[in-house]
Structure formats: structure tokens, C-alpha cells
Design an enzyme around this catalytic site. Structure first.
Site, PDB file in Angstrom:
ATOM      1  N   LYS A  71      37.400  40.908  40.982  1.00  0.00           N
ATOM      2  CA  LYS A  71      38.808  40.615  40.948  1.00  0.00           C
ATOM      3  C   LYS A  71      39.440  40.594  42.441  1.00  0.00           C
ATOM      4  O   LYS A  71      38.455  40.578  43.182  1.00  0.00           O
ATOM      5  CB  LYS A  71      39.467  41.617  39.915  1.00  0.00           C
TER       6      LYS A  71
HETATM    7  C1  LIG Z   1      38.450  41.214  33.961  1.00  0.00           C
HETATM    8  C2  LIG Z   1      39.366  40.838  33.249  1.00  0.00           C
HETATM    9  C3  LIG Z   1      40.191  41.773  32.494  1.00  0.00           C
HETATM   10  C4  LIG Z   1      40.094  43.309  32.379  1.00  0.00           C
HETATM   11  O1  LIG Z   1      39.162  43.766  33.122  1.00  0.00           O
HETATM   12  P1  LIG Z   1      38.124  45.312  33.148  1.00  0.00           P
HETATM   13  O2  LIG Z   1      36.687  44.700  33.166  1.00  0.00           O
HETATM   14  O3  LIG Z   1      38.547  45.777  31.821  1.00  0.00           O
HETATM   15  O4  LIG Z   1      38.880  45.933  34.386  1.00  0.00           O
HETATM   16  C5  LIG Z   1      41.205  41.495  31.721  1.00  0.00           C
HETATM   17  N1  LIG Z   1      41.554  40.195  31.672  1.00  0.00           N
HETATM   18  C6  LIG Z   1      40.704  39.126  32.169  1.00  0.00           C
HETATM   19  C7  LIG Z   1      41.167  37.712  31.830  1.00  0.00           C
HETATM   20  C8  LIG Z   1      39.611  39.583  32.882  1.00  0.00           C
HETATM   21  O5  LIG Z   1      38.893  38.836  33.323  1.00  0.00           O
END
Ligand SMILES: *Cc1c(COP(=O)(O)O)cnc(C)c1O
EC number: 2.6.1.90
Length: 400
Positions: free
Chosen positions: A191
Site C-alpha cells: 500500500k
Molecule cells: C490490501 C487491501 C485491504 C486490506 O488489507 P490488509 O492486507 O488486511 O491490510 C483492503 N482492501 C483492499 C482493496 C486491499 O487491496
């Protein structure tokens, strides 16, 4: 000689030196648990929350163990429980329906548009079916937030935003995550900031955030939170809210704080890369770029394009030819989930009726990461390779 791209689509930048130094300090003092502080000391986790609240303009912020925990906590704090229905995007990633399933609720999937956002027409048709919308700003594409909020407010539907791909982004100058009752962020490696795992939850709702803090595993130590609601807000909720451990630790928080400070600068670097790829793919027969509305202040950590109406074997040919030249593309139209490209009909725990508009979009949707370890020249080269291979397959298909 055909050029080949040699970079890695999964390689992020290193943790900044000041983050490494802060992490070492936490490890040296041994107080990694957020509530383990020396007299007068403020935990890194509490400082991170305070800084993220300031960055987004939210009244309250809670750091948690993952983006998934942020979403399940927001759903629980909004009163969603077993058997409840929750509206959500058909085009998103598995942690979103997973969060709905985690609280025993059932997703009601809403169609996607060619702009890769939630289809407001389909949302309007389904809005009577649930009291909560878990809105995913999937791949950083933001829908018309004024229209969405007007629709949800008119029907008394609570909005929870999944901002895993929109940290630092805004719609019409309002930060993503500030429209709904809760905004949920991820600090997982792929992210916009990287602590390996982690999540952040923001809200202006004192009661909702008091519930969220108790839910996250605060053992009645909620007065140590600097970005939490006042003690009175906890009185009504502290005995009836379960403690479901999902805290963030001081080590991750220490790594994240310097990254938050660098976020605006990193966002500009991502968008510069996005614009280079976009320019390199413009005006190409058979390929559609995603239209980005003027109000959308995006942070482009990934790139999508459409091969609309293409036969599956032609899309596969583009992917394999690009892969041969080092360019790793993902296809959301593949029948079986591969890596992260899962789609709504592969989540069999969450029954879905057919979504023809989403199916048509996903059938031609190609996706790639744009890590900041790529230079602008790398991005130009990637675009040249995709352009050449799309053109080659397009011409050979046209010849059939
Ligand atoms: C990565 C992601 C999340 C949540 O990520 P975690 O791996 O639980 O930290 C939520 N929504 C989307 C669209 C994602 O790509």
C-alpha cells in the site's frame, strides 16, 4: 533487438533511515506493546494516531493490526452482526468481502462501471437491501462522492470507506476516508506506506470510535489514546463491547511515522509514473485508458487499462507476450483466482447473483503495480512494451 524490462513489480523502496532509527530505538527499549510505556513516555502507536488524524483532518484515529481488522472493527462498531446484509463493490479484493464474512454478515455486491468505480445506478436499485455500505476505492478509483453520500444519506445507509488504495488521495479536496462514518486504511507492504502489516481507522463519530478502541483490544486503557474520544464516550460502551485483540505495536508505528510525513511527496512521485505510462498508451487501437474525473485527487500506486470486448485468448496472448519481455500484468477476467486477481464469483462463501456489467468490465481489465523503485524511464519502457504487444495481438486478431 526487442527491449526487455528487468525491474521487479513487487519491490518497494526501503524503509527510510529515520524509520529504521526509530524502530531500533523501540527494539532497544523493549517496550513494543502500545500500552507498555515508561513514566511520561508517549507510545509510538499513540503518536502515529495523532499524526494520521491531523493529516486527514479526522477527529479520531485508531491504529490496528491490518486493513482487514480496520474494516471488521468499523463494521462491528457500526452494529453489523450475523445475518445482516452489507452493500459492497463487486470489483474489489478478497479482504473486503472477507471483512463482511468475518462479522457473519452477507455481502450484496454492486456493479462496477468502466471508470472502475461503484455503479451508482445499481447502488440506487439495491440500496434498500442493507443499512451499511462498505465502499471500496478499489485501485484508487474514487466515484462521485457527493452523489454517493447524497444517495446513502437519503436512505439512512451508513458508509464505511475502504481506503486501502487511497491513502493521501482526495475527492474535490476532501480526503478519502472523510466522507463515511469510518475510513479504513492499510499499511501493508503493497500500500502507500509500509509496515509489513497494519491498519488505521479514522472517524468523527465519538461513540463509534469508542467502540472501535475497545474492540481493538484496549483493556480499559483507552485514556492512553491521544486521538480518541473523551472518557465520557466510553462510559456507555465499555461494558458491552468485546475486546477483540487487533492492536498495532510500537515497532510498526515507529516505522510508519516518517513515512506519513513523506506521503505527499511520494504521492507526487507515483502520479508522475502514472502519467508517463498513460501517455505511452494513449491513442492505441483496441486499448482504452481509464477516464479520471477532474475532482479525483488520486495517488496512483497501480495502473489499469481496458481491452474492451477482446476474446479471452487474445487478452492471454497480450499478458504472456508482455511477461516474456519482463512486464508482469494481471488480468481480472481470468476464470480462476490467481494471486490477488480474485473476483466476486470466486468468493463462494458470499453468494452473488450475476453482475453482467461488472463481468463485461473485468473481462477486459488489465492491472499492474507501479512501485516507486521504477524510474520514469522504466515506466516509459513498460508502456512501449505493452503498446507494441497490444498492437501486435490486435493486428493478428483483426487478421483472423
Ligand atoms: C490490501 C487491501 C485491504 C486490506 O488489507 P490488509 O492486507 O488486511 O491490510 C483492503 N482492501 C483492499 C482493496 C486491499 O487491496
Amino acid at each position: 533487438m526487442t527491449e526487455r524490462f528487468e525491474g521487479s513489480f513487487t519491490q518497494q523502496e526501503p524503509i527510510p533511515e529515520d524509520g529504521i532509527a526509530a524502530a531500533l530505538a523501540v527494539m532497544r527499549n523493549g517496550r513494543l506493546h502500545r500500552y507498555n510505556t515508561a513514566p511520561g513516555e508517549i507510545a509510538e502507536a499513540a503518536l502515529l494516531e495523532e499524526e494520521f488524524a491531523a493529516l486527514t483532518g479526522a477527529s479520531y484515529c485508531l491504529a490496528v493490526a491490518s486493513g482487514g481488522v480496520a474494516m471488521t472493527t468499523a463494521l462491528r462498531a457500526s452494529g453489523v452482526g450475523p445475518g445482516d446484509r452489507v452493500l459492497s463493490n463487486a470489483f474489489t479484493l478478497a479482504p473486503v468481502p472477507g471483512a463482511i464474512a468475518a462479522v457473519g454478515a452477507v455481502p450484496v455486491f454492486v456493479e462496477a462501471t468502466e471508470a472502475l468505480t461503484i455503479d451508482l445506478e445499481d447502488l440506487a436499485a439495491k440500496i434498500g437491501q442493507a443499512k451499511v455500505l462498505l465502499l471500496s476505492h478499489m485501485r484508487g478509483h474514487i466515484c462521485d462522492m457527493e452523489a454517493l453520500m447524497a444517495l446513502c444519506d437519503a436512505h439512512g445507509v451508513t458508509v464505511i470507506e475502504d481506503c486501502a488504495h487511497t491513502m493521501g488521495a482526495h475527492w474535490g479536496g476532501v480526503q478519502s476516508g472523510r466522507f463515511g462514518r469510518f475510513g479504513c486504511f492499510s499499511t501493508q507492504t503493497y500500500k502507500h506506506v509500509n509496515s509489513g502489516e497494519g491498519g488505521l481507522l479514522i472517524s468523527d463519530d465519538a461513540e463509534g470510535m469508542a467502540r472501535a478502541i475497545v474492540l481493538s483490544g484496549s483493556y480499559m486503557l483507552y485514556d492512553r489514546h491521544r486521538a480518541g474520544p473523551p472518557p465520557e464516550a466510553f462510559e456507555a460502551v465499555k461494558y458491552e463491547t468485546p475486546n477483540i485483540s487487533g492492536r498495532m505495536d510500537n515497532l510498526r508505528a515507529a516505522i510508519l511515522r516518517p513515512q506519513l510525513r513523506a506521503l505527499p511527496e511520494q504521492a507526487a512521485r507515483w502520479n508522475a509514473r502514472y502519467r508517463v505510462v498513460e501517455a505511452g498508451l494513449r491513442d492505441l487501437a483496441g486499448l482504452s485508458l481509464i477516464q479520471r474525473p477532474a475532482k479525483e485527487g488520486f495517488v496512483a500506486s497501480s495502473f489499469q487499462f481496458l481491452l474492451p470486448g477482446w476474446e479471452p485468448q487474445a487478452v492471454r496472448a497480450v499478458l504472456s507476450r508482455c511477461l516474456d519481455r519482463g512486464v508482469e500484468l494481471k488480468w481480472f477476467g481470468a476464470p480462476e483466482p490467481v494471486g490477488f486477481t480474485s473476483r466476486y464469483d470466486s468468493w463462494r462463501y458470499a453468494p452473488a447473483s450475476p453482475l453482467p456489467r461488472t463481468d463485461a468490465v473485468l473481462a477486459g481489465l488489465v492491472d499492474m503495480r507501479l512501485p516507486l523503485t521504477f524510474s520514469l524511464d522504466d515506466c516509459a519502457q513498460i508502456a512501449r512494451i505493452i503498446r507494441a504487444e497490444v498492437a501486435a495481438v490486435w493486428q493478428s486478431e483483426a487478421a483472423i
